[in-house]
Design an enzyme around this catalytic site. Structure first.
Site, PDB file in Angstrom:
ATOM      1  N   TYR A  60       0.782  -1.227   0.154  1.00  0.00           N
ATOM      2  CA  TYR A  60       0.199  -0.005   0.121  1.00  0.00           C
ATOM      3  C   TYR A  60       0.915   1.181  -0.047  1.00  0.00           C
ATOM      4  CZ  TYR A  60      -3.314   3.765   1.839  1.00  0.00           C
ATOM      5  OH  TYR A  60      -3.927   4.553   1.900  1.00  0.00           O
ATOM      6  N   ASP A  81       9.420   2.830  -1.301  1.00  0.00           N
ATOM      7  CA  ASP A  81       8.327   3.482  -0.359  1.00  0.00           C
ATOM      8  C   ASP A  81       8.678   3.002   1.082  1.00  0.00           C
ATOM      9  OD1 ASP A  81       4.957   3.498   0.177  1.00  0.00           O
ATOM     10  OD2 ASP A  81       6.402   4.393   1.157  1.00  0.00           O
ATOM     11  N   LYS A 133       5.191   9.357   8.390  1.00  0.00           N
ATOM     12  CA  LYS A 133       5.238   8.885   9.866  1.00  0.00           C
ATOM     13  C   LYS A 133       6.423   9.572  10.411  1.00  0.00           C
ATOM     14  CE  LYS A 133       3.111   4.762   7.871  1.00  0.00           C
ATOM     15  NZ  LYS A 133       1.572   4.820   8.469  1.00  0.00           N
TER      16      LYS A 133
HETATM   17  P1  KE4 Z   1      -0.328   8.433   4.607  1.00  0.00           P
HETATM   18  O1  KE4 Z   1      -0.867   9.470   3.380  1.00  0.00           O
HETATM   19  O2  KE4 Z   1      -1.254   7.650   5.419  1.00  0.00           O
HETATM   20  O3  KE4 Z   1       0.438   9.456   5.383  1.00  0.00           O
HETATM   21  O4  KE4 Z   1       0.619   7.273   4.115  1.00  0.00           O
HETATM   22  C1  KE4 Z   1       0.272   6.576   3.086  1.00  0.00           C
HETATM   23  C2  KE4 Z   1       1.314   5.456   3.089  1.00  0.00           C
HETATM   24  C3  KE4 Z   1       2.144   5.210   2.130  1.00  0.00           C
HETATM   25  N1  KE4 Z   1       3.257   4.245   2.186  1.00  0.00           N
HETATM   26  C4  KE4 Z   1       3.163   3.374   3.117  1.00  0.00           C
HETATM   27  C5  KE4 Z   1       4.146   2.081   3.038  1.00  0.00           C
HETATM   28  C6  KE4 Z   1       2.204   3.322   4.032  1.00  0.00           C
HETATM   29  O5  KE4 Z   1       2.262   2.429   5.149  1.00  0.00           O
HETATM   30  C7  KE4 Z   1       1.143   4.455   4.185  1.00  0.00           C
HETATM   31  C8  KE4 Z   1      -0.043   4.179   5.253  1.00  0.00           C
HETATM   32  N2  KE4 Z   1       0.138   3.444   6.172  1.00  0.00           N
HETATM   33  C9  KE4 Z   1      -1.128   3.176   6.787  1.00  0.00           C
HETATM   34  C10 KE4 Z   1      -0.973   1.973   7.648  1.00  0.00           C
HETATM   35  N3  KE4 Z   1      -0.507   0.902   7.044  1.00  0.00           N
HETATM   36  C11 KE4 Z   1      -1.726   4.541   7.517  1.00  0.00           C
HETATM   37  C12 KE4 Z   1      -2.876   4.139   8.437  1.00  0.00           C
HETATM   38  C13 KE4 Z   1      -4.136   4.618   7.920  1.00  0.00           C
HETATM   39  O6  KE4 Z   1      -4.127   4.467   6.458  1.00  0.00           O
HETATM   40  O7  KE4 Z   1      -4.738   5.434   8.623  1.00  0.00           O
END
Ligand code: KE4
Length: 422
Positions: free
Chosen positions: A138, A233, A261
């Site tokens: 993701y 990523d 993060k």
């Molecule tokens: P954000 O747009 O949520 O800041 O980041 C997206 C993203 C991009 N790449 C990786 C590897 C990620 O894990 C994420 C976001 N992770 C999720 C949980 N696995 C965030 C939690 C959520 O969606 O509320």
């Protein structure tokens, strides 16, 4: 009326991000009131040991005093300028020092924005449209990345969400994670059309799936041969699994890296960056447009910079890794004693566990076939015992520097009790 019902009356789905709604585990989500160190306190006044840490940012634990201080001090002199400030240069220098493959960086406000921008940069820099991603990974919710595998390995992408135009989806090729042959076949057939590969070097969005030996090297080789851009990523793994991220653990360097993060320390900040020759294509130096009102705002920069400074010590990851290893080894031992099939993984302050006899887990299919029902029972049992795990069998877990040996012992005591009921 429950807090969740009140929220649902006015917020789409009752949450501002879907995974929080507990759809993956059932029941109503817990509402947090405050958090300090390794614990969170719910609106009901319950204290829970927290292994989500806001999905990764809280590597020093919640409300680290030095992070809170710089946030308050910086905010007192302005929340956002929309003009350059030296804090942006300071955090850029820190990021490039910690991750040498990043020669130039651009700050943004979310991981989604970072990956969306990196994809556009790869397409603009190469003049190619196709991208390669992997099932189970993701990368946020930008259109080109909400794509699942088509029927055949090379069938062009199918949207995994309504609202993504088929004309865009067809440029995304989704392959199986850790499948070297699938990658080689895709490049044999379409190499000259592929702008980039984007990959989580450790797949933390299908629990915790590390790269098989040679997988990341294969991605590097194929990109070099085809003139495609390799994007790691590291929104989740960056500064989480090691000071230099997963690229430092496996010794494979991407052309571009996306971060999020931890790089914001809990404030809205993320980044993309890499080889200066590629980053020169980003506006205003180059033609690939990318922008953001709150990009680089001083408060988020101050939080992120302090967070990176605090982890940049000799033994930070040794201690964090030992504590995380103690947790997963303990879980494995308890499960083994009860003949409960459990596969565990850990790297730095990140871990995963899967109720499956088919370990070690290296493929999406193995996660999809795991005992999700048993995970759901385990999740709720641990919540009852005062331990907050990620509310989904497809998420990784996180240990912070604030988690004590006593926290781990209490967690394992809870697991002992709950696993007896599984
Ligand atoms: P954000 O747009 O949520 O800041 O980041 C997206 C993203 C991009 N790449 C990786 C590897 C990620 O894990 C994420 C976001 N992770 C999720 C949980 N696995 C965030 C939690 C959520 O969606 O509320």
């Amino acid at each position: 009326m429950s807090l969740f019902s009140e929220a649902r009356a006015v917020i789409a789905g009752g949450v501002n991000s879907p995974v929080r709604a507990f759809a993956g585990v059932g029941g109503e989500p817990v509402f947090f009131k405050k958090a300090h160190g390794s614990w969170v306190e719910t609106e009901e006044g319950r204290r829970l040991i927290d292994y989500v840490g806001s999905w990764g940012p809280m590597i020093h634990g919640h409300t680290h005093p030095e992070v809170i201080k710089v946030v308050c001090d910086t905010a007192a002199d302005g929340l956002s300028f929309g003009a350059p400030c030296v804090l942006e240069t300071a955090i850029a220098n820190k990021i490039t020092a910690l991750m040498p493959s990043i020669e130039k960086v651009r700050m943004v406000s979310s991981g989604t924005e970072a990956t969306m921008s990196a994809i556009r940069l790869a397409r603009g820099h190469t003049g190619r449209d196709k991208i390669v991603k992997f099932e189970g990974c993701y990368h946020g919710h930008s259109d080109s990345l909400l794509i699942k595998a088509g029927s055949g390995a090379l069938t062009l992408g199918v949207p995994s969400s309504p609202g993504v135009p088929a004309g865009l989806a067809e440029h995304t090729i989704t392959l199986s994670f850790n499948d070297n042959e699938a990658v080689r076949a895709a490049f044999r057939e379409l190499g000259g059309e592929i702008a980039c590969i984007i990959v989580e070097p450790i797949a933390g969005n299908m629990n915790f799936v590390p790269p098989a030996d040679g997988f990341l090297e294969t991605l590097r080789e194929e990109c070099d041969r085809a003139g495609s851009i390799l994007i790691f990523d590291e929104v989740m793994t960056g500064f989480r699994v090691a000071k230099g991220g997963a690229q430092a653990v496996y010794g494979v360097h991407p052309d571009l890296t996306t971060l999020g993060k931890i790089v914001g320390g809990g404030m809205p900040a993320a980044a993309f960056g890499g080889r200066a020759e590629i980053m020169r294509s980003i506006a205003p130096d180059g033609p690939v447009y990318q922008a953001g009102t709150l990009s680089g705002n001083p408060v988020a920069m101050a939080a992120g910079l302090k967070t990176l400074e605090l982890l940049d010590t000799e033994d930070f990851y040794d201690r964090l890794g030992r504590r995380t290893r103690a947790l997963v080894d303990g879980l494995k031992s308890i499960a083994d004693d009860r003949n409960i099939p459990l596969a565990v993984e850990q790297e730095g302050g990140m871990f995963g566990f899967v109720f499956t006899a088919d370990g070690p887990v290296r493929r999406f299919e193995q996660i999809a076939a795991a005992d999700i029902e048993r995970f759901r029972r385990f999740f709720h049992g641990m919540l009852t015992e005062g331990v907050y795990l990620a509310p989904s069998a497809f998420e990784a877990g996180f240990v912070s520097a604030a988690h004590s040996g006593e926290d781990i012992d209490r967690t394992l005591a809870a697991a002992e009790k709950v696993m007896a009921t599984l």
